[in-house]
Design a protein around this motif. Structure first.
Motif, PDB file in Angstrom:
ATOM      1  N   ARG A  33      16.344   1.130 -65.094  1.00 27.78           N
ATOM      2  CA  ARG A  33      15.892   2.030 -64.038  1.00 27.78           C
ATOM      3  C   ARG A  33      15.486   3.395 -64.580  1.00 27.78           C
ATOM      4  N   GLU A  34      14.346   3.880 -64.079  1.00 22.66           N
ATOM      5  CA  GLU A  34      13.879   5.230 -64.405  1.00 22.66           C
ATOM      6  C   GLU A  34      14.338   6.242 -63.368  1.00 22.66           C
ATOM      7  N   ASN A  35      14.648   5.758 -62.170  1.00 24.97           N
ATOM      8  CA  ASN A  35      14.963   6.643 -61.050  1.00 24.97           C
ATOM      9  C   ASN A  35      16.415   6.475 -60.622  1.00 24.97           C
ATOM     10  N   GLU A  36      16.903   7.450 -59.882  1.00 27.32           N
ATOM     11  CA  GLU A  36      18.240   7.345 -59.291  1.00 27.32           C
ATOM     12  C   GLU A  36      18.178   6.377 -58.116  1.00 27.32           C
ATOM     13  N   PRO A  37      19.231   5.685 -57.785  1.00 24.40           N
ATOM     14  CA  PRO A  37      20.500   5.751 -58.493  1.00 24.40           C
ATOM     15  C   PRO A  37      20.451   4.948 -59.788  1.00 24.40           C
ATOM     16  N   ASN A  38      21.352   5.257 -60.686  1.00 19.92           N
ATOM     17  CA  ASN A  38      21.545   4.510 -61.929  1.00 19.92           C
ATOM     18  C   ASN A  38      20.409   4.637 -62.928  1.00 19.92           C
ATOM     19  N   SER A  39      19.780   5.805 -62.978  1.00 19.40           N
ATOM     20  CA  SER A  39      18.723   6.048 -63.950  1.00 19.40           C
ATOM     21  C   SER A  39      19.260   5.806 -65.364  1.00 19.40           C
ATOM     22  N   GLY A  40      18.493   5.043 -66.166  1.00 18.73           N
ATOM     23  CA  GLY A  40      18.880   4.755 -67.539  1.00 18.73           C
ATOM     24  C   GLY A  40      19.745   3.523 -67.697  1.00 18.73           C
ATOM     25  N   PHE A  41      20.132   2.900 -66.591  1.00 11.55           N
ATOM     26  CA  PHE A  41      20.986   1.715 -66.641  1.00 11.55           C
ATOM     27  C   PHE A  41      20.189   0.473 -66.238  1.00 11.55           C
ATOM     28  N   TYR A  42      20.599  -0.678 -66.775  1.00 14.16           N
ATOM     29  CA  TYR A  42      19.960  -1.954 -66.483  1.00 14.16           C
ATOM     30  C   TYR A  42      20.562  -2.578 -65.229  1.00 14.16           C
ATOM     31  N   ASN A  43      19.685  -3.160 -64.407  1.00 12.07           N
ATOM     32  CA  ASN A  43      20.099  -3.813 -63.165  1.00 12.07           C
ATOM     33  C   ASN A  43      19.234  -5.055 -62.965  1.00 12.07           C
ATOM     34  N   ARG A  61       9.473 -10.497 -51.639  1.00 13.88           N
ATOM     35  CA  ARG A  61       8.630  -9.298 -51.721  1.00 13.88           C
ATOM     36  C   ARG A  61       9.071  -8.388 -52.853  1.00 13.88           C
ATOM     37  N   GLU A  62      10.378  -8.102 -52.924  1.00  8.89           N
ATOM     38  CA  GLU A  62      10.887  -7.194 -53.963  1.00  8.89           C
ATOM     39  C   GLU A  62      10.628  -7.743 -55.363  1.00  8.89           C
ATOM     40  N   VAL A  63      10.866  -9.048 -55.558  1.00  7.87           N
ATOM     41  CA  VAL A  63      10.629  -9.646 -56.874  1.00  7.87           C
ATOM     42  C   VAL A  63       9.146  -9.547 -57.233  1.00  7.87           C
ATOM     43  N   ALA A  64       8.260  -9.849 -56.292  1.00  9.34           N
ATOM     44  CA  ALA A  64       6.822  -9.772 -56.559  1.00  9.34           C
ATOM     45  C   ALA A  64       6.405  -8.332 -56.868  1.00  9.34           C
ATOM     46  N   GLU A  65       6.890  -7.367 -56.083  1.00 10.24           N
ATOM     47  CA  GLU A  65       6.524  -5.964 -56.300  1.00 10.24           C
ATOM     48  C   GLU A  65       7.003  -5.433 -57.638  1.00 10.24           C
ATOM     49  N   GLU A  66       8.205  -5.826 -58.036  1.00 12.06           N
ATOM     50  CA  GLU A  66       8.802  -5.250 -59.246  1.00 12.06           C
ATOM     51  C   GLU A  66       8.487  -6.025 -60.516  1.00 12.06           C
ATOM     52  N   MET A 105       4.191 -11.332 -65.799  1.00 15.22           N
ATOM     53  CA  MET A 105       5.061 -10.172 -65.638  1.00 15.22           C
ATOM     54  C   MET A 105       4.240  -8.881 -65.696  1.00 15.22           C
ATOM     55  N   LEU A 106       4.536  -7.991 -64.776  1.00 13.06           N
ATOM     56  CA  LEU A 106       3.850  -6.704 -64.732  1.00 13.06           C
ATOM     57  C   LEU A 106       4.080  -5.936 -66.023  1.00 13.06           C
ATOM     58  N   LYS A 107       3.037  -5.245 -66.480  1.00 14.19           N
ATOM     59  CA  LYS A 107       3.186  -4.395 -67.649  1.00 14.19           C
ATOM     60  C   LYS A 107       3.878  -3.091 -67.272  1.00 14.19           C
ATOM     61  N   TYR A 108       3.718  -2.691 -66.011  1.00 16.84           N
ATOM     62  CA  TYR A 108       4.341  -1.458 -65.538  1.00 16.84           C
ATOM     63  C   TYR A 108       5.008  -1.721 -64.189  1.00 16.84           C
ATOM     64  N   CYS A 109       6.249  -1.296 -64.068  1.00 18.06           N
ATOM     65  CA  CYS A 109       6.985  -1.378 -62.807  1.00 18.06           C
ATOM     66  C   CYS A 109       7.350   0.046 -62.401  1.00 18.06           C
ATOM     67  N   PRO A 110       7.051   0.454 -61.173  1.00 18.87           N
ATOM     68  CA  PRO A 110       7.339   1.828 -60.748  1.00 18.87           C
ATOM     69  C   PRO A 110       8.827   2.174 -60.746  1.00 18.87           C
ATOM     70  N   GLU A 111       9.687   1.160 -60.757  1.00 17.96           N
ATOM     71  CA  GLU A 111      11.136   1.405 -60.739  1.00 17.96           C
ATOM     72  C   GLU A 111      11.714   1.635 -62.128  1.00 17.96           C
ATOM     73  N   GLY A 112      10.995   1.175 -63.171  1.00 12.28           N
ATOM     74  CA  GLY A 112      11.508   1.296 -64.537  1.00 12.28           C
ATOM     75  C   GLY A 112      10.852   0.290 -65.460  1.00 12.28           C
ATOM     76  N   PHE A 113      11.569  -0.088 -66.515  1.00 13.49           N
ATOM     77  CA  PHE A 113      11.042  -0.988 -67.529  1.00 13.49           C
ATOM     78  C   PHE A 113      11.701  -2.356 -67.427  1.00 13.49           C
ATOM     79  N   LEU A 114      10.884  -3.415 -67.422  1.00 13.20           N
ATOM     80  CA  LEU A 114      11.388  -4.781 -67.370  1.00 13.20           C
ATOM     81  C   LEU A 114      11.659  -5.267 -68.786  1.00 13.20           C
ATOM     82  N   GLU A 115      12.776  -5.965 -68.950  1.00 11.54           N
ATOM     83  CA  GLU A 115      13.120  -6.464 -70.277  1.00 11.54           C
ATOM     84  C   GLU A 115      13.926  -7.756 -70.162  1.00 11.54           C
ATOM     85  N   TRP A 116      13.532  -8.760 -70.956  1.00 10.88           N
ATOM     86  CA  TRP A 116      14.311  -9.991 -71.057  1.00 10.88           C
ATOM     87  C   TRP A 116      15.455  -9.715 -72.020  1.00 10.88           C
ATOM     88  N   VAL A 117      16.679  -9.947 -71.576  1.00 10.27           N
ATOM     89  CA  VAL A 117      17.862  -9.685 -72.389  1.00 10.27           C
ATOM     90  C   VAL A 117      18.623 -10.996 -72.567  1.00 10.27           C
TER      91      VAL A 117
END
Length: 182
Positions: A33-43, A61-66, A105-117
């Motif tokens: 996440r780039e934004n609050e809440p939990n900025s800098g943490f993975y969710n 909807r949320e999965v498609a948007e993000e 997978m989107l290259k850019y997500c407005p909520e933060g950065f997507l990463e396969w872990v």
């Protein structure tokens, strides 16, 4: 009228959310996440259910948007209830797992950065503080679970309550790193 457990919730102050953990092999797609809440943490992936929207439609909807993905299957693994200590707000988070999806997978997500872990590396990334508590419970369960998190006034400490093999389990976590997982 039929009343269900939890019907006493004040629906005017209860936020309804979705959260999805998308699996691909032994990897899980997480959002740093780039934004609050939990900025800098993975969710996981998700967000608020819109007024009049079904839980499933909100999830899709949320999965498609993000992510840009269209889920082809998903399974309800649990309902997480978060009770804030500061304002006393309630949040219900319908938590799903999915392993079949299509799209790019989107290259850019407005909520933060997507990463396969890699699931074996989850303890190596800064997760939202409650994920290490609830994710193992949901992963090993064969049915949807109800897990309640009650946060202190500071928002950093919480009590987690759930039922395991017919008995109530209550654990207290102090000085957590992330705040409310939404």
């Amino acid at each position: 009228m039929c009343r269900l457990p939890g019907d006493n919730l004040d629906h005017h102050s209860t936020g309804l959310y979705t959260l999805c953990f998308i699996h691909q092999g032994n990897q899980i797609l997480l959002l740093k996440r780039e934004n609050e809440p939990n900025s800098g943490f993975y969710n996981g992936i998700g967000g608020k259910i819109s007024r009049g929207e079904s839980v499933e439609d909100g999830l899709l909807r949320e999965v498609a948007e993000e992510t840009g993905f269209r889920l082809l299957n998903f399974e309800l693994k649990g309902i997480l209830r978060f009770i804030e200590g500061r304002e006393g707000k309630d949040y219900l988070v319908f938590t799903y797992f999915s392993s079949k999806f299509e799209g790019e997978m989107l290259k850019y997500c407005p909520e933060g950065f997507l990463e396969w872990v890699d699931s074996s590396q989850l303890d190596q990334v800064p997760l939202v503080s409650n994920i290490p508590v609830f994710l193992p419970i949901l992963e090993k369960s064969n049915y949807p679970r109800l897990i309640t998190f009650q946060y202190s006034e500071s928002g950093k400490d919480f009590r987690c309550t759930y039922v395991e093999e017919g008995r109530k389990v209550e654990q207290v976590y102090e000085e957590s790193v992330g705040e409310l997982s939404l």
